[in-house]
Scaffold this motif. Structure first.
Motif, PDB file in Angstrom:
ATOM      1  N   LEU A  56       0.553  -1.539   0.139  1.00 12.06           N
ATOM      2  CA  LEU A  56      -0.116   0.873  -0.080  1.00 12.06           C
ATOM      3  C   LEU A  56       0.876   0.870   0.376  1.00 12.06           C
ATOM      4  CD1 LEU A  56      -2.463  -0.826   2.361  1.00 12.06           C
ATOM      5  CD2 LEU A  56      -3.480  -0.849  -0.076  1.00 12.06           C
ATOM      6  N   ALA A  57       2.438   0.925   0.420  1.00 12.68           N
ATOM      7  CA  ALA A  57       2.980   2.204   0.226  1.00 12.68           C
ATOM      8  C   ALA A  57       2.679   3.471  -0.837  1.00 12.68           C
ATOM      9  CB  ALA A  57       4.198   1.518   0.051  1.00 12.68           C
ATOM     10  N   LEU A  58       2.741   3.213  -1.948  1.00 11.29           N
ATOM     11  CA  LEU A  58       2.188   4.646  -3.171  1.00 11.29           C
ATOM     12  C   LEU A  58       0.845   4.508  -2.795  1.00 11.29           C
ATOM     13  CD1 LEU A  58       3.751   2.567  -6.633  1.00 11.29           C
ATOM     14  CD2 LEU A  58       4.030   4.917  -5.016  1.00 11.29           C
ATOM     15  N   ASP A  59      -0.359   4.111  -2.580  1.00  8.91           N
ATOM     16  CA  ASP A  59      -1.337   4.560  -1.931  1.00  8.91           C
ATOM     17  C   ASP A  59      -1.345   5.305  -0.973  1.00  8.91           C
ATOM     18  OD1 ASP A  59      -2.616   2.937  -4.538  1.00  8.91           O
ATOM     19  OD2 ASP A  59      -3.014   1.319  -3.074  1.00  8.91           O
ATOM     20  N   ILE A  60      -0.767   5.163   0.254  1.00  7.14           N
ATOM     21  CA  ILE A  60      -0.083   5.805   1.369  1.00  7.14           C
ATOM     22  C   ILE A  60       0.310   7.001   1.486  1.00  7.14           C
ATOM     23  CG2 ILE A  60       0.768   6.072   3.581  1.00  7.14           C
ATOM     24  CD1 ILE A  60       0.351   2.635   3.735  1.00  7.14           C
ATOM     25  N   ALA A  61       1.390   7.428   0.300  1.00  5.32           N
ATOM     26  CA  ALA A  61       2.375   8.078  -0.354  1.00  5.32           C
ATOM     27  C   ALA A  61       0.925   9.115  -0.528  1.00  5.32           C
ATOM     28  CB  ALA A  61       2.689   7.886  -1.019  1.00  5.32           C
ATOM     29  N   ARG A  62       0.004   9.140  -2.161  1.00  5.73           N
ATOM     30  CA  ARG A  62      -1.167   9.478  -2.338  1.00  5.73           C
ATOM     31  C   ARG A  62      -1.815  10.426  -1.910  1.00  5.73           C
ATOM     32  NH1 ARG A  62      -0.280   5.049  -6.983  1.00  5.73           N
ATOM     33  NH2 ARG A  62       0.699   6.052  -8.631  1.00  5.73           N
ATOM     34  N   ALA A  63      -2.440   9.313  -0.900  1.00  6.54           N
ATOM     35  CA  ALA A  63      -3.954   9.905   0.246  1.00  6.54           C
ATOM     36  C   ALA A  63      -2.821  11.178   1.218  1.00  6.54           C
ATOM     37  CB  ALA A  63      -4.294   8.603   0.906  1.00  6.54           C
ATOM     38  N   THR A  64      -2.000  10.729   0.913  1.00  6.41           N
ATOM     39  CA  THR A  64      -1.227  11.892   1.763  1.00  6.41           C
ATOM     40  C   THR A  64      -0.764  13.000   1.139  1.00  6.41           C
ATOM     41  OG1 THR A  64       0.036  10.199   3.171  1.00  6.41           O
ATOM     42  CG2 THR A  64       1.126  12.250   3.093  1.00  6.41           C
ATOM     43  N   THR A  65      -0.583  12.876  -0.357  1.00  3.41           N
ATOM     44  CA  THR A  65      -0.140  14.077  -0.480  1.00  3.41           C
ATOM     45  C   THR A  65      -1.866  14.474  -1.780  1.00  3.41           C
ATOM     46  OG1 THR A  65       0.164  13.492  -2.395  1.00  3.41           O
ATOM     47  CG2 THR A  65       1.866  14.207  -1.381  1.00  3.41           C
ATOM     48  N   ALA A  66      -2.429  13.883  -1.655  1.00  3.62           N
ATOM     49  CA  ALA A  66      -3.684  13.999  -2.163  1.00  3.62           C
ATOM     50  C   ALA A  66      -4.926  14.781  -1.439  1.00  3.62           C
ATOM     51  CB  ALA A  66      -4.830  13.200  -3.270  1.00  3.62           C
TER      52      ALA A  66
END
Lengths: 246, 396
Positions: free
Chosen positions: A59-69
């Protein structure tokens, strides 16, 4: 995963969050042993348990996207749903540079502040040296204190040598016993039931108890009264216009 | 149903050309955008209020007054007017002035503002943001409806015998929308007064704002302004239109990916799929917008962002042209056809005038001669009831 019991209405939902990234990961192995022991102890009480594992590495990329979005995508929403429905959590992290995994912290940063109120949480960590033993208590305990979770008295830390130590198994057993007892008594849910209104909440949040409609809101609160035209102190009006009441 | 555009007024580097417009260029562009929206038959042009670079609209009433002078039909509005860091007394005066200058083509949207340092810069405490917004609006509401106001609250200095001038045009206050993305108390305030509620429908998943809109609808009914379905709802959105879907995505992609708020998040395709952002052919934008009506219920105002992230003015004007000629006419027809009977349009100055006076002539307040205060005698206006006398504050 060890011993997933068949789901029944009474099955206990145990959710494991693990931030290990290697394959196999000792962080995941530790979480599995804790979940397995807890499941076995619950079985002795006549309770079946269902274990769901949330591996953070995929989920690492999804976590990063959720953080920035600023908002989560579907995979993170699904993980949040599991957390909100869980009866208890087992959180396991590797120690990196004398601290918990940044991936775990980033994931936890996405959790609604009221999602874990009164929820039993078992905390665990692995590291390359026993010198990091206090990271689990220093970092994870304070983190879940912020969430008003019911973090268990025993945290479990595993250095390399622990995997050859019988005392390690005893610590796992002790922590699992604590979790099984807290689940058995339902004290976490009782805390959340009794004191829910005393915590801060967001409207339409993800907590199972979050206010979703007008029926769930308290319209007698000070702020709601202020919203409904509510008077400032000693408010009065000369109301001299021909249309003052409108 | 009203359709229009709302601008954040950001001054952003064009990621394709690498050029950043000056504040002067951007302000002139905003005037041109307002004018163009009027020319193509859009109903609403709204600008935000910001007090930090890279935004340029710190004084929306000044900008909107100029747009009023350049346009004929379009309603001018804000997105939003800060209800926390502004003095509600000055807001009452400024927007009543603008309402006169625009000959009634004005409403406004009030909100809290979420730029943390703006609160201390304007001498306010962000931790008190919500009660500040609620109390300030309560005062603004009275200042536009009562010729003389005595008031005391928790934040600004008290008022004795204050008359906000000019009185609203025809003694009909501008219609107010309350904008919020998460706060049930703001929805409650909008419902209590029978004002509009606006969800910006940006930077969030599809239908994310529905619980708040539904809350507003139910409380609107609770307060007796009409049924929940008749509540006055506005929605935002972000759109980019081209003749066909491939061109739209290809042209918009560098602006999306170069944008400070979208660029480091999801892929454009994911964003188009999972949020209200509409990028595509006119038909695709129409279809997407119709899903808002299905999801949120019949609503009264649709605004799109069309000018953000450094999109050059020529392309912005083309976007407005496409909205006005190919998207909005179809949406007007389609949404009207789907609308349940009994759902009203958003209030305008004309409709509020009719509701208040019917066929009678509207009140035109004429001040009495200057007495140096508003407390001696009766109201400061010639048509006040002479039997109503101001109550003096007593001093112990």
């Amino acid at each position: 995963m060890s011993a997933d019991s068949s789901p029944t209405a009474a099955a206990v939902s145990l959710v494991v969050v693990t931030a290990g990234v290697s394959e196999p990961s000792s962080t995941r192995m530790l979480a599995d042993r804790l979940a397995g022991k807890t499941t076995a102890l619950l079985a002795e009480q006549g309770r079946s348990a269902q274990v769901r594992v949330i591996e953070l590495a995929p989920l690492a990329l999804d976590i990063a996207r959720a953080t920035t979005a600023g908002f989560p995508g579907s995979t993170i929403e699904e993980a949040m749903k599991s957390l909100s429905e869980a009866d208890a959590l087992i959180v396991s992290t590797p120690v990196y540079k004398a601290g918990i995994s940044g991936l775990l912290k980033s994931f936890v940063d996405l959790i609604d502040s009221d999602l874990l109120i009164g929820k039993p949480v078992m905390i665990a960590a692995t590291a390359g040296t026993a010198r990091h033993a206090l990271v689990v208590d220093d970092h994870l305990r304070s983190l879940f204190a912020y969430f008003r979770a019911l973090t268990l008295p025993t945290s479990v830390f595993a250095a390399p040598e622990d995997w050859g130590s019988p005392a390690f198994g005893d610590r796992i057993e002790r922590a699992a016993q604590e979790l099984a007892q807290v689940i058995r008594t339902g004290v976490g849910r009782a805390i959340s039931d009794a004191a829910w209104s005393g915590y801060q909440h967001e409207f339409a949040g993800r907590a199972t108890r979050a206010a979703q409609t007008t029926q769930d809101l308290d319209f007698d609160s000070t702020l709601m009264q202020l919203a409904a035209g509510g008077a400032g102190r000693n408010s009065s009006s000369t109301r001299l216009g021909p249309d003052a009441g409108s | 149903m009203q359709f229009g555009i709302f601008s954040v007024s950001d001054v952003t580097k064009d990621p394709v050309t690498g050029k950043t417009p000056s504040e002067a260029e951007r302000l002139q562009a905003l005037l041109r955008i307002g004018q163009k929206a009027d020319e193509v038959g859009l109903d609403v042009f709204a600008v935000g209020e910001h007090h930090n670079p890279p935004f340029v609209s710190s004084s929306p009433t000044t900008l909107l007054a100029a747009v009023a002078a350049l346009t004929k039909r379009i309603i001018l509005s804000t997105s939003v007017t800060l209800m926390t860091t502004n003095d509600p007394v000055k807001l009452a005066e400024d927007y009543a002035m603008l309402q006169h200058i625009a000959k009634g083509r004005l409403d406004l949207m009030v909100g809290r503002g979420n730029t943390v340092p703006v609160y201390p810069w304007f001498g306010k405490d962000i931790r008190k943001g919500l009660p500040l917004a609620l109390e300030n609006y309560n005062l603004l509401h009275r200042l536009w409806r009562e010729d003389v106001v005595d008031w005391e609250g928790g934040f600004r200095s008290a008022l004795q015998g204050f008359t906000s001038t000019p009185r609203p045009l025809d003694d009909v206050p501008p219609f107010v929308w309350h904008g919020s993305i998460r706060t049930p108390e703001i929805a409650e305030q909008a419902a209590y007064y029978g004002n509009g509620f606006f969800a910006n429908n940006l930077l969030a998943p599809n239908l994310h704002f529905k619980p708040l809109v539904d809350l507003y609808r139910q409380r609107f009914e609770h307060y007796g302004h009409g049924t929940a379905a008749q509540a006055i709802v506005g929605l935002g959105g972000h759109s980019f239109i081209a003749k066909n879907s491939q061109n739209a995505v290809r042209t918009f992609r560098p602006y999306f990916e170069g944008s400070p708020i979208y660029g480091h998040s999801y892929d454009l395709e994911d964003y188009m799929e999972s949020t209200p952002m509409s990028v595509g052919s006119p038909q695709q934008v129409i279809d997407k917008t119709l899903t808002f009506q299905e999801g949120f219920g019949d609503y009264q105002r649709q605004l799109w962002v069309v000018d953000a992230f450094g999109l050059p003015i020529e392309q912005v004007l083309e976007q407005i042209e496409l909205l006005g000629t190919e998207v909005v006419p179809v949406l007007r027809k389609e949404m009207d056809a789907r609308r349940a009977p009994g759902v009203p349009d958003a209030p305008t100055h004309e409709s509020l005038l009719r509701a208040k006076y019917g066929a009678a002539a509207p009140r035109q307040p004429k001040p009495r001669a200057n007495r140096g205060d508003n407390l001696t005698g009766s109201s400061p206006y010639e048509d006040s009831d002479p039997d109503l006398i101001a109550r003096f504050p007593t001093v112990a």
